[in-house]
Design a protein around this motif. Structure first.
Motif, short mmCIF file in Angstrom:
data_model
loop_
_atom_site.label_atom_id
_atom_site.label_comp_id
_atom_site.label_asym_id
_atom_site.label_seq_id
_atom_site.Cartn_x
_atom_site.Cartn_y
_atom_site.Cartn_z
N GLY A 109 0.87 -1.11 0.09
CA GLY A 109 -0.03 -0.07 0.01
C GLY A 109 0.89 1.25 -0.14
N SER B 37 1.57 3.29 -2.27
CA SER B 37 1.27 4.55 -3.09
C SER B 37 0.17 5.44 -2.10
N GLY C 41 1.25 5.07 3.34
CA GLY C 41 2.50 4.55 2.83
C GLY C 41 3.47 5.38 2.17
N GLY D 134 -5.11 -1.79 0.89
CA GLY D 134 -6.55 -2.22 0.79
C GLY D 134 -7.23 -1.27 0.06
N SER E 221 -5.31 -1.96 10.55
CA SER E 221 -6.87 -2.43 10.78
C SER E 221 -7.37 -0.91 10.98
#
Ligand SMILES: NC(=O)c1ccc[n+]([C@@H]2O[C@H](COP(=O)([O-])OP(=O)(O)OC[C@H]3O[C@@H](n4cnc5c(N)ncnc54)[C@H](OP(=O)(O)O)[C@@H]3O)[C@@H](O)[C@H]2O)c1
Length: 299
Positions: free
Chosen positions: A7, A9, A13, A67, A112
Motif C-alpha cells: 500500500g 502509494s 505508505g 486495501g 486495521s
C-alpha cells in the motif's frame, strides 16, 4: 533495517517511505501490476491471488497497509466485496508468503481500523474492548484474524487500529477541506458522535515506535489521546480556517448522499483511548486537535 511496505502509494505508505528513508532504513515496496518496475519494488497481485515474487530477500520488518479505499465510492455490494477481499484475502496471501521465507521477518505491522468497534456512543474504547457490529467491524475482525497467521508462526505482529488520519494531502480531512473553505461545512447528524483522529506525523512516529518496541504486539490504537465530538471537530476546523460552520447536515441527508457509508463512517461514534501507545511511552507530537489542524493547514 530493511522494511517491506504494501500500500506504498497510499496516504500513509507514501509518507512512510519518505520517513523511513530519511531515518536511514532501506524500504522495499510490494507493488501491484501496473506499477513501473523498479529496483526497490517486488510484484504481487492480491486480486489474482498471486503471492509476492520474493527471491531470497532478507527483510527485517513488514508494514502492511494495502486495501481498497473505503470512502472512494458508494458501498455497492461489489465495492463492499472489494473492501473486504482486498484486506482479508490480501493479508492471508502476504502472511502465507512471509512464513515460507527462509528468514521470515521479525516484525509485521498490519493495518486495521477503528471501525473494529462499530458505533459505541460515549463508551471509552481501548485495545481490549470487544469488537462491535456492522460491516466495517466484521471486515476488521477478519482482517486482524488473517494477520494472526504470522503471529502463530512467531512473527511479532502489531495490528494498527487506525483512527481518522489527518493530513491536508489525502484522506477524510482533505475531502472536507473544499466544503469548509467555502464556508459550507457544519456538524453531521446530532454532532454528538465522537471522532477519534491522529495526525499523519503521529502515525509516522507511532509506527516507528511499534517497530522499535519489541515488547509491543497485538492491537495498538492509532488515535490521539483527545477524541472530540463531531460538533467540536467542525467548530475547531472552522476556527482554524476562519470560516463559518453553521450548515448542519441532518442524518437523513447524509444517508441520502452517502448511503450505508454514512452510518458507519460519518454518524458512528468512536471514543478511543490509545492505551498501549500511552503506557509504552509514545510521545504524541500533536495530542490536541487545534494544534494539529493549525500545523497542517496554516504552515
Ligand atoms: N487514512 C485513514 O484515515 C485510515 C483510517 C482507518 C484505517 N486506515 C487503513 O490503513 C491502511 C492505509 O491507509 P491509507 O490512508 O494509506 O490508505 P489509502 O491511501 O487508501 O492507500 C491504500 C493503498 O492500498 C493499495 N490498494 C488500493 N486498492 C487495493 C486493492 N484493491 N487491493 C490491494 N491493494 C490495494 C494501494 O497501494 P499500491 O497501489 O501501492 O498497492 C493504495 O495506495 C488502509 O488499509 C486503510 O483502510 C486508514
Amino acid at each position: 533495517m530493511r522494511v517491506l511496505i504494501t500500500g506504498s502509494s497510499g496516504l500513509i505508505g507514501s509518507a512512510l517511505i519518505r520517513e523511513l528513508t530519511a531515518s536511514g532504513h532501506q524500504t522495499i515496496r510490494l507493488v501491484r501490476p501496473g506499477t513501473q518496475a523498479a529496483d526497490d519494488a517486488i510484484l504481487w497481485n492480491p486480486k489474482a491471488n498471486l503471492p509476492p515474487a520474493f527471491s531470497n530477500q532478507e527483510i527485517d520488518a513488514v508494514i502492511h497497509l494495502a486495501g481498497e479505499n473505503i470512502a472512494a465510492h458508494r458501498w455497492t455490494p461489489e465495492h463492499k466485496a472489494r473492501i473486504r477481499e482486498s484486506r482479508v484475502a490480501g493479508t492471508r496471501l502476504l502472511c502465507e508468503a512471509l512464513i515460507k521465507l527462509a528468514h521470515p521477518p521479525k516484525t509485521l505491522v498490519s493495518a486495521s481500523a477503528i471501525g473494529y468497534y462499530g458505533d459505541r456512543g460515549d463508551e471509552i474504547l481501548r485495545e481490549d474492548t470487544p469488537a462491535g457490529s456492522g460491516f466495517l467491524a466484521q471486515v476488521c475482525r477478519e482482517w486482524e484474524e488473517a494477520a494472526g497467521l504470522a503471529a502463530e508462526r512467531g512473527i511479532r505482529t502489531v495490528i494498527l487500529r487506525n483512527s481518522m488520519v489527518l493530513s491536508a494531502e489525502g484522506g477524510a480531512l482533505a475531502r472536507m477541506l473544499p466544503v469548509f473553505r467555502k464556508g459550507l461545512g457544519g456538524p453531521i447528524g446530532t454532532g454528538r458522535q465522537y471522532m477519534s483522529w491522529i495526525a499523519l506525523d503521529d502515525v509516522m512516529g507511532a509506527i516507528q515506535h511499534c517497530l522499535a518496541h519489541a515488547e509491543l504486539s497485538g492491537p495498538v490504537l492509532m488515535a490521539s489521546p483527545n477524541p472530540v465530538r463531531n460538533s467540536e471537530f467542525v467548530e475547531t476546523l472552522g476556527k482554524v480556517l476562519k470560516r463559518p460552520t453553521l450548515l448542519r447536515m441532518p442524518g437523513f441527508a447524509a444517508r441520502l448522499a452517502f448511503g450505508e457509508m454514512a452510518d458507519e463512517l460519518l454518524l458512528a461514534s468512536q471514543r478511543a483511548d490509545p492505551a498501549r501507545l500511552r503506557t509504552s511511552g509514545y510521545p504524541f507530537r500533536f495530542p490536541e486537535l487545534r494544534s494539529a489542524l493549525e500545523h497542517l493547514l496554516t504552515h
